[in-house]
Structures are given as structure tokens and as C-alpha cells.
Design a protein around this motif. Sequence first.
Motif, PDB file in Angstrom:
ATOM      1  N   TYR A  94     -22.560  70.653  12.923  1.00  0.00           N
ATOM      2  CA  TYR A  94     -21.551  69.889  11.507  1.00  0.00           C
ATOM      3  C   TYR A  94     -21.763  71.124  10.299  1.00  0.00           C
ATOM      4  O   TYR A  94     -22.937  72.349  10.705  1.00  0.00           O
ATOM      5  CB  TYR A  94     -22.622  68.909  10.999  1.00  0.00           C
ATOM      6  CG  TYR A  94     -23.919  68.814  10.408  1.00  0.00           C
ATOM      7  CD1 TYR A  94     -24.757  68.390  11.425  1.00  0.00           C
ATOM      8  CD2 TYR A  94     -24.562  69.265   9.143  1.00  0.00           C
ATOM      9  CE1 TYR A  94     -26.281  68.224  11.481  1.00  0.00           C
ATOM     10  CE2 TYR A  94     -25.996  69.985   9.182  1.00  0.00           C
ATOM     11  CZ  TYR A  94     -26.403  68.934  10.221  1.00  0.00           C
ATOM     12  OH  TYR A  94     -28.281  68.644   9.818  1.00  0.00           O
ATOM     13  N   GLY A  95     -20.524  71.320   9.716  1.00  0.00           N
ATOM     14  CA  GLY A  95     -20.658  72.012   8.252  1.00  0.00           C
ATOM     15  C   GLY A  95     -21.887  72.001   7.442  1.00  0.00           C
ATOM     16  O   GLY A  95     -22.385  70.996   7.462  1.00  0.00           O
ATOM     17  N   ILE A  96     -22.290  73.380   6.823  1.00  0.00           N
ATOM     18  CA  ILE A  96     -24.174  73.195   5.730  1.00  0.00           C
ATOM     19  C   ILE A  96     -23.445  72.600   5.082  1.00  0.00           C
ATOM     20  O   ILE A  96     -22.067  72.559   4.701  1.00  0.00           O
ATOM     21  CB  ILE A  96     -23.710  74.336   5.839  1.00  0.00           C
ATOM     22  CG1 ILE A  96     -25.392  74.193   4.861  1.00  0.00           C
ATOM     23  CG2 ILE A  96     -22.602  75.053   4.749  1.00  0.00           C
ATOM     24  CD1 ILE A  96     -26.624  74.700   5.935  1.00  0.00           C
ATOM     25  N   LYS A 148     -22.447  69.518   4.748  1.00  0.00           N
ATOM     26  CA  LYS A 148     -22.289  68.048   5.367  1.00  0.00           C
ATOM     27  C   LYS A 148     -22.567  67.408   6.769  1.00  0.00           C
ATOM     28  O   LYS A 148     -22.214  66.996   6.691  1.00  0.00           O
ATOM     29  CB  LYS A 148     -20.581  68.945   5.906  1.00  0.00           C
ATOM     30  CG  LYS A 148     -19.555  68.820   4.677  1.00  0.00           C
ATOM     31  CD  LYS A 148     -18.536  70.125   4.754  1.00  0.00           C
ATOM     32  CE  LYS A 148     -17.158  68.744   5.284  1.00  0.00           C
ATOM     33  NZ  LYS A 148     -16.459  67.758   4.447  1.00  0.00           N
ATOM     34  N   ASN A 199     -21.004  63.619   7.612  1.00  0.00           N
ATOM     35  CA  ASN A 199     -19.593  64.312   8.528  1.00  0.00           C
ATOM     36  C   ASN A 199     -19.748  64.788   9.939  1.00  0.00           C
ATOM     37  O   ASN A 199     -19.019  66.678   9.637  1.00  0.00           O
ATOM     38  CB  ASN A 199     -18.599  65.042   7.422  1.00  0.00           C
ATOM     39  CG  ASN A 199     -17.463  64.627   8.005  1.00  0.00           C
ATOM     40  OD1 ASN A 199     -17.133  64.017   9.239  1.00  0.00           O
ATOM     41  ND2 ASN A 199     -16.085  65.304   7.009  1.00  0.00           N
ATOM     42  N   LYS A 200     -20.067  64.549  11.051  1.00  0.00           N
ATOM     43  CA  LYS A 200     -20.813  65.580  12.274  1.00  0.00           C
ATOM     44  C   LYS A 200     -19.405  65.582  13.172  1.00  0.00           C
ATOM     45  O   LYS A 200     -18.850  65.025  12.424  1.00  0.00           O
ATOM     46  CB  LYS A 200     -21.854  64.740  12.922  1.00  0.00           C
ATOM     47  CG  LYS A 200     -23.675  64.978  11.961  1.00  0.00           C
ATOM     48  CD  LYS A 200     -24.462  64.591  12.738  1.00  0.00           C
ATOM     49  CE  LYS A 200     -26.084  64.218  11.967  1.00  0.00           C
ATOM     50  NZ  LYS A 200     -25.883  63.434  11.109  1.00  0.00           N
TER      51      LYS A 200
END
Lengths: 264, 156
Positions: B58-60, B62, B65-66
Motif C-alpha cells: 500500500y501507499g504510504i 494509505k 486502501n491496499k
Amino acid sequence: MRRISVYITSTVMALASFTAKTAAQDTIQFPMKVRIGLEAAGSAKYFFEKDRLNLEGYISTDLNEKYSFVFIAGHSNFSYARYRDTSFLIYDYRTKGFYFRTGFDINLIKPKKSQGKYAVGFGLRYGLSLFTYDIPTITHENYWGKYQTSVSSTDEWAHFFEITPFVRAEIIKNISLGWTVSLRKMIDPGTGQHLKPVYLPGYGNGSKSFSPGISYFIIWSIPFKSRRIIIQPEEEEEEDTDLEQNPGNSNTGNFRQQNIRQSF
Amino acid sequence: MMRRFYPGFAVIIISGLYILLNSCLEVACIDETEAYVKASFYSYSSGEQAIPDSITLYGINKEENKIYDKFKITPPALIPLKDSTNYSTFVIRINGVNDTIDFRYWSYPHLVTKECGYTFYHHLDTLYHTKHAIDSVSKINENITTVNEENIRIYY
């Protein structure tokens, strides 16, 4: 002495057969024309789609009964917006510019049938497009969210080749209608590989290396001289076919035969 | 002779008009529009391709929201970069051990097709990462495009 008389006899026979062959050839006066045409579809479509204007005209001149030199010039003003789900603007694109195409048309119909009024053939052309484009909105959405950017107005030029099968027919005296299918191959879109033009004046969809199109022309023909063309007599097989198709009408066949007899 | 010839021409001329009227249909987008970093996984000890039993990505900031959540992936892993900045940072959990990978790059718009519109391609400059599960990351192809080509190899 006997050998000399054989030579003379054969020479006379050869000359006689040559004279007969020449006399059997027919001649027609082929009208050489300058043609001025207006592309009708682009102008007509403008009444339905105000965001797309294409004006195109052409001038061609017969070089002989088969080949014509063609020069085409046009102007395009095009804007296009692409939406997803009717509300999400993916991008909009605007372009305007001038284009020129030049090359040759080759008429495949024999002069006796075409009479300068009918043509079926193909054209080979080189095209040059001088245009300005801008992309006011580019929207891209991915995992990180929606991002919007734009590309400011840029001047470019592009060039391409074109093969155009065409049909043309004179409807009333000196006025013809015709259409061409244009098969265009991009040489260079001028914009680099990443921002290929969505629409390229004179070419169409510039994101493709091959772009087909169709044009509809209204043409004014101006005869400027007559060219005398010797045509070969029709082959026996064709005459036989004509006679078979019109068994009651044998005058034409007899007339031809009489002419040939007279020339002997 | 010309009387027989003329009607044929009329049909051809009119059929051209018919083709013209039917030549303006919109086409749907069928091309790939996302330019992902395509990552493959390798064992640092053997150098052979080794698919982890579990991947979470996942975004840092975030985490809710994987991109992958305890997946056994079919390589390559597809990693989306941020268009609006020249860096993207991700948390990657390989077999339960967390690392971060930081991509530094520059982006530019690319027309996919008239129907699909534009996407963003990226040119990968530098990669930074922590070394908990990951041993090293190598760049294979620095051009991040829609073409299905391996961009990086993650050795763990």
C-alpha cells in the motif's frame, strides 16, 4: 531472279498487312481537362457538428488520358472532448491548421469508355500538415487519486503518404461527382511518440500510423484541349460476344468488317 | 455503350455517400491505460525467481486502501506511481515483514489512443528501500509504460 521475286512478294505482303493493321486502328478525340473540386462532406458535416470544420478543395489537370496531376489544399478546425460516464472529462483536444496534398491520379478506364467523363482508378499523394494544437485538460485517475494537467498551444508540422482509390462520373455537362477512399500512412506526426495528435488536419486520427477516410467531391471540369488517341480495335472475342448478345442487330459487326475490307 | 455504363456509376457514387454517413462511429477503449511499475521477486540466496507466500502493498499513509492484501501474487506485482509528484513511497510486507520502497522518477503524458485518452508514463531515476526482508532492488527497465515488461527485481 526467282529469289528476288520472292523477296518482293514478301515485302509487298508485309507492307499490305501493316497498312491493313494501321487502318484497322480507331482514333478518338479525348478531351483533356482541368478540374476544380470542392469536398462536400466536411462542409456538410459542419452543420451537424459545429466543433469540426473541414474545408477542402482541389485542382487537377490531365497530363494525358490516364494520368492527372493533383493538388489539394484544406483547412481544419477541430475540437474533441472525451468523457467517461458522461461527467468525467478524460481530455479535450483542440487543433487547427492547413494541409496540402499533391500527387497523381491514375485512371484505369480505357479512353474510349471514359471519354474524359468517367474515371475509376487510384491516386498516389504526399501530404503535409501545418497545425497548432493544445490540450486544455488531461485527467488521469489511479490509486493515488485524480490528477489534472494541460498542454499549452504548440505549432507543429506532420507529413504522410496517401493512396486513394476513387470513382468519378460526369452527372451534367462539365459537372461531376466523385468519392475517394483515402488510405493514409503516417511518416512523422511531428509531435513525438507521446503526444501524437488526436486529430491531424488532412490526415485524421494522428494516434494511428494508418488512417482511412472518405471524401465526397463536387467537381467542375474545364476542357482545355483535345488529344487524338489511337485505340486498338476490339478483339474478335468481344465482337462475337456482342453479336451473341444482340443477335438481331448485326449491322455493327458488318460495318466493321466492311471497313476492314475497304482498307485492304 | 455509355447508357449501360452510367447506372453502374450512379450506384457506386451513391454507395460512397452511404459509407460516408456510416464512417463516424465512436469506438470503445480497449487498450491498457495504466503504466505500472512491474516488479518480480527473487531469492537473494539462489538468485532464482521466488514468489512470496504473502504480499501486502500500500501507499504510504494509505493503509486503508491496499493494493495487495496478503496475496500470493502471480508476478509481476503492479505498482502504481503518483502522477502529481516525482516520488512515491510504498509499504511492502513480504511474508509478514515490513519494508518501505521509495521511487524517484519524472512523469510525462502519453496518448494511448483517441478513445482511451492520456495516461502518464514515468522515467525511473532512483530507488530507496529499507532492508528488513528485502536484500536489494535492481532496475531492469527504467521506462514505466503500459507495455508488459519487467521494471524492477526485488531480492528478499
